[in-house]
Design a protein around this motif. Sequence first.
Motif, short mmCIF file in Angstrom:
data_model
loop_
_atom_site.label_atom_id
_atom_site.label_comp_id
_atom_site.label_asym_id
_atom_site.label_seq_id
_atom_site.Cartn_x
_atom_site.Cartn_y
_atom_site.Cartn_z
N THR A 165 7.16 -9.42 -17.74
CA THR A 165 7.09 -10.24 -16.52
C THR A 165 7.76 -9.54 -15.35
N LEU A 166 8.95 -8.94 -15.60
CA LEU A 166 9.64 -8.21 -14.53
C LEU A 166 8.84 -6.99 -14.09
N PHE A 167 8.24 -6.26 -15.05
CA PHE A 167 7.43 -5.10 -14.71
C PHE A 167 6.23 -5.50 -13.86
N GLY A 168 5.55 -6.59 -14.27
CA GLY A 168 4.39 -7.06 -13.50
C GLY A 168 4.78 -7.50 -12.10
N THR A 169 5.92 -8.17 -11.98
CA THR A 169 6.37 -8.62 -10.66
C THR A 169 6.69 -7.43 -9.76
N PHE A 170 7.38 -6.41 -10.32
CA PHE A 170 7.70 -5.20 -9.55
C PHE A 170 6.44 -4.48 -9.11
N TYR A 171 5.45 -4.39 -9.99
CA TYR A 171 4.20 -3.70 -9.65
C TYR A 171 3.46 -4.42 -8.53
N ILE A 172 3.42 -5.76 -8.61
CA ILE A 172 2.72 -6.53 -7.59
C ILE A 172 3.42 -6.40 -6.24
N LEU A 173 4.77 -6.45 -6.24
CA LEU A 173 5.51 -6.31 -4.99
C LEU A 173 5.32 -4.93 -4.38
N ARG A 174 5.30 -3.90 -5.23
CA ARG A 174 5.10 -2.54 -4.73
C ARG A 174 3.71 -2.37 -4.13
N ALA A 175 2.70 -2.90 -4.82
CA ALA A 175 1.34 -2.80 -4.29
C ALA A 175 1.19 -3.58 -2.98
N THR A 176 1.84 -4.73 -2.90
CA THR A 176 1.79 -5.52 -1.67
C THR A 176 2.45 -4.78 -0.52
N ARG A 177 3.61 -4.17 -0.79
CA ARG A 177 4.31 -3.41 0.26
C ARG A 177 3.46 -2.24 0.75
N ARG A 178 2.82 -1.54 -0.21
CA ARG A 178 1.98 -0.41 0.18
C ARG A 178 0.81 -0.86 1.04
N TRP A 179 0.23 -1.99 0.70
CA TRP A 179 -0.90 -2.48 1.48
C TRP A 179 -0.47 -2.91 2.87
N LEU A 180 0.71 -3.55 2.96
CA LEU A 180 1.19 -3.99 4.27
C LEU A 180 1.45 -2.81 5.20
N TRP A 181 1.87 -1.67 4.64
CA TRP A 181 2.14 -0.52 5.47
C TRP A 181 0.89 0.28 5.80
N SER A 182 0.02 0.45 4.82
CA SER A 182 -1.15 1.31 5.04
C SER A 182 -2.46 0.55 5.13
N GLY A 183 -2.49 -0.67 4.69
CA GLY A 183 -3.74 -1.42 4.68
C GLY A 183 -4.35 -1.63 6.05
N PRO A 184 -3.62 -2.16 7.02
CA PRO A 184 -4.22 -2.40 8.35
C PRO A 184 -4.71 -1.13 9.01
N PHE A 185 -3.94 -0.01 8.92
CA PHE A 185 -4.36 1.23 9.55
C PHE A 185 -5.63 1.77 8.89
N GLU A 186 -5.69 1.67 7.57
CA GLU A 186 -6.89 2.12 6.87
C GLU A 186 -8.10 1.28 7.26
N TYR A 187 -7.88 -0.02 7.43
CA TYR A 187 -8.97 -0.90 7.83
C TYR A 187 -9.48 -0.54 9.22
N LEU A 188 -8.57 -0.28 10.16
CA LEU A 188 -8.97 0.08 11.52
C LEU A 188 -9.71 1.41 11.54
N SER A 189 -9.24 2.34 10.69
CA SER A 189 -9.91 3.64 10.63
C SER A 189 -11.34 3.50 10.12
N GLN A 190 -11.52 2.72 9.09
CA GLN A 190 -12.87 2.49 8.57
C GLN A 190 -13.74 1.77 9.60
N LEU A 191 -13.15 0.84 10.33
CA LEU A 191 -13.91 0.11 11.35
C LEU A 191 -14.34 1.06 12.47
N GLN A 192 -13.45 1.96 12.88
CA GLN A 192 -13.79 2.93 13.92
C GLN A 192 -14.90 3.86 13.45
N TYR A 193 -14.83 4.29 12.20
CA TYR A 193 -15.87 5.19 11.66
C TYR A 193 -17.23 4.48 11.65
#
Length: 240
Positions: free
Chosen positions: A171-199
């Motif tokens: 349970t702790l491992f799954g929670t840590f993995y989900i939080l890490r993936a969420t943090r990564r998406w919050l930092w890189s997700g919007p920029f990646e989305y804008l880049s794809q939209l521009q392309y």
Amino acid sequence: MNSSEYGPQYDAIRPGGFLVYAPLRTTQEHFNVTENEVYYAIGDRDSLLLIMISYVTWCHVTPAWPSKFDPTSPNSTIKLENVIQYFRASSFALSSPAYSNAFARISYSDTKDSTPLPETMEHSPFRKCVDEVTENALAIVNKPPGPKLAGILLIVFLSTWPFALGALGWTLFGTFYILRATRRWLWSGPFEYLSQLQYRLSYMMRYKLDARNQEMEARRQKTEAIKETRRQELAYEWYP
């Protein structure tokens, strides 16, 4: 039968709860019974609820929920004189509205007689089945005391703590993995989305521009063809 122990005044302290009764009916599919052949079991609530399972299993009784029994009530469906047989020191009984014991209201010390059962009831296979099940399945004593709650919890904990520890780790491992993936998406997700939209926008504009150029080239070629045809016609008119 005139004893006050059968009244509702002792329901609060009676073992098994207050007095109840339940109808015992079956169908002609299992027994050769008439439409009006019905018996009633009378006893404390817990005993009747438990033995109802045996009635249904062995005698094919239609399951019925018990109702509170007050033998002193004038509107009661079952009277004490309708009792066919007593069980367990007269704390449980089998009765039928089709039977009336003329000696029921006489003190036990005065007489031990009872009115004979009707012939149909005496030889009824269904009644005999209910009677035998009551004799064999009716609870006589309370169940032995079980272990205390603290002991049960300790046994459960000692036998399951490795699994609980493993489940907690996953349970702790799954929670840590989900939080890490969420943090990564919050930092890189919007920029990646804008880049794809521009392309995608640039690709659509380039596609439309290429289509427009092709359309203009086709028009130019068509215009040149028309002009060339016109020149040939004029030349023919001047130089036949």
